[in-house]
Design an enzyme around this catalytic site. Sequence first.
Site, PDB file in Angstrom:
ATOM      1  N   GLY A  15       1.183  -1.492   0.172  1.00  0.00           N
ATOM      2  CA  GLY A  15       0.268  -0.564  -0.043  1.00  0.00           C
ATOM      3  C   GLY A  15       0.808   1.110  -0.200  1.00  0.00           C
ATOM      4  O   GLY A  15       1.879   0.968  -0.239  1.00  0.00           O
ATOM      5  N   SER A  43      -2.006  -9.259  -4.179  1.00  0.00           N
ATOM      6  CA  SER A  43      -0.758  -9.483  -4.314  1.00  0.00           C
ATOM      7  C   SER A  43       0.395 -10.299  -4.304  1.00  0.00           C
ATOM      8  O   SER A  43       1.272 -10.692  -4.747  1.00  0.00           O
ATOM      9  CB  SER A  43      -0.148  -7.436  -3.819  1.00  0.00           C
ATOM     10  OG  SER A  43      -0.988  -7.090  -2.989  1.00  0.00           O
ATOM     11  N   CYS A 136      -3.303  10.668  10.910  1.00  0.00           N
ATOM     12  CA  CYS A 136      -2.180  11.534  10.393  1.00  0.00           C
ATOM     13  C   CYS A 136      -2.353  12.809  10.179  1.00  0.00           C
ATOM     14  O   CYS A 136      -1.582  13.739  10.618  1.00  0.00           O
ATOM     15  CB  CYS A 136      -2.010  11.358   8.273  1.00  0.00           C
ATOM     16  SG  CYS A 136      -3.676  11.017   8.098  1.00  0.00           S
ATOM     17  N   GLY A 167      -4.240  10.308   1.452  1.00  0.00           N
ATOM     18  CA  GLY A 167      -4.647  10.296   2.875  1.00  0.00           C
ATOM     19  C   GLY A 167      -6.233   8.431   3.057  1.00  0.00           C
ATOM     20  O   GLY A 167      -5.804   7.600   3.797  1.00  0.00           O
ATOM     21  N   HIS A 249      -1.020  16.948   3.860  1.00  0.00           N
ATOM     22  CA  HIS A 249      -2.914  17.605   4.042  1.00  0.00           C
ATOM     23  C   HIS A 249      -1.655  19.167   5.201  1.00  0.00           C
ATOM     24  O   HIS A 249      -0.555  18.785   5.695  1.00  0.00           O
ATOM     25  CB  HIS A 249      -2.521  16.279   6.652  1.00  0.00           C
ATOM     26  CG  HIS A 249      -3.109  15.352   5.700  1.00  0.00           C
ATOM     27  ND1 HIS A 249      -3.490  14.790   4.474  1.00  0.00           N
ATOM     28  CD2 HIS A 249      -3.140  14.075   6.450  1.00  0.00           C
ATOM     29  CE1 HIS A 249      -3.839  14.073   4.540  1.00  0.00           C
ATOM     30  NE2 HIS A 249      -4.294  13.333   6.354  1.00  0.00           N
TER      31      HIS A 249
END
Length: 343
Positions: A15, A43, A136, A167, A249
Amino acid sequence: MSTIKRNVAIIGATGAVGEEMISILEERKFPVNDLFLFASQNSAGTSLSFNHKKYRVEVLKEEKLDIFGAIDLTLLSAGTEISQKFIPLIAEKGTVCIDNSNAWRMDSDVPLVVPEVNYSDLNYFNRKNIVANPNCSTIQMVQVLKPIHDIFKITRVVVSTYQATSGKGKKAMGELSSQTIALLNQQEVHVKEFPHQIAFNCIPHIDSFLENGHTLEETKMILETKKIMNAPSIRVSATCVRVPVFCSHAESVNIETEKKATPEEIRALLSETKGIKVMDDPAKKLYPLNIMATGKDDTLVGRIREDFSIANGINLWIVSDNIRKGAALNAVQIAEALHTEFL
Ligand code: NAP
């Protein structure tokens, strides 16, 4: 200096966060003895490289968890459901889990750590063999709030976020690209990852809505801030907005303090704080931008100014790379602390 090397696993290795974890482990020369990579069935058969060597990505399966008995540290970034289900099973085998999801953050036996802010909370990692990595948008805010709180005592925080599509992971970034291309070519837009079209749009809706009208993302920012800063009485009000940028962000943060702070004092204080870079010279058009924060470790702060509408108020603009400090870097810093001091 310790010569001990650790066996490390990454769950969610393919990811956006997992891949960044691999590159940060390499970049910071984390003493990895062996690396174990896990992802979903999608995967199966793929491999990723670390320190110029290829590592096969294994499918995470409940019946094949014995290997975790030989793994010192497991970094998870495969979502809340996976963390909820697998962490108790693998932590019991002895591996210490550093979890990026929302699954364990508010558990009182699980430290929720930003190393620059509450390093000493790692002392109780072994109650459950879990350390939680905060959300985050919370990480970059508490990095800035903590030094201010220590001196001026923050009583209230009002934050509005401008959160990047990364995000929400790789597919979400892809959706911003494909919608932008479609719109510029007068083609139909497909909406899947976000509640509405994200290209050329802002969406005041991140994660699910709760009955009280707040979103889960906003609630995470409120609760996590209090826990990390060990300051249950700080009042926090959050509005979280998804914006059409790929990375980093941004946050507009208004704080109210018990003791009056001047912008000069805040600038001086933050300039001396590890992990923070002050960029604040409006005359030279210098203030933090997403494109400046992306790919960098420091959280950037600028537009520091007095809020004249209240007695002791300060406004700030905070920008940080959500995949690095907001996720992978913070997790690796926790791993480094565990490796050198706690394991
Ligand atoms: P992502 O790009 O969508 O990646 C998700 C990862 O999880 C992929 O490696 C995926 O494997 C794996 N996965 C999915 N289902 C799985 C399963 N059943 N078993 C094993 N692995 C599975 O998402 P991300 O942005 O990296 O985020 C992952 C986690 O980190 C989430 O919990 C998120 O909330 C958290 N987080 C993200 C950020 C951020 O800024 N992105 C910040 C903080 C925390 P496949 O590739 O095989 O599907």
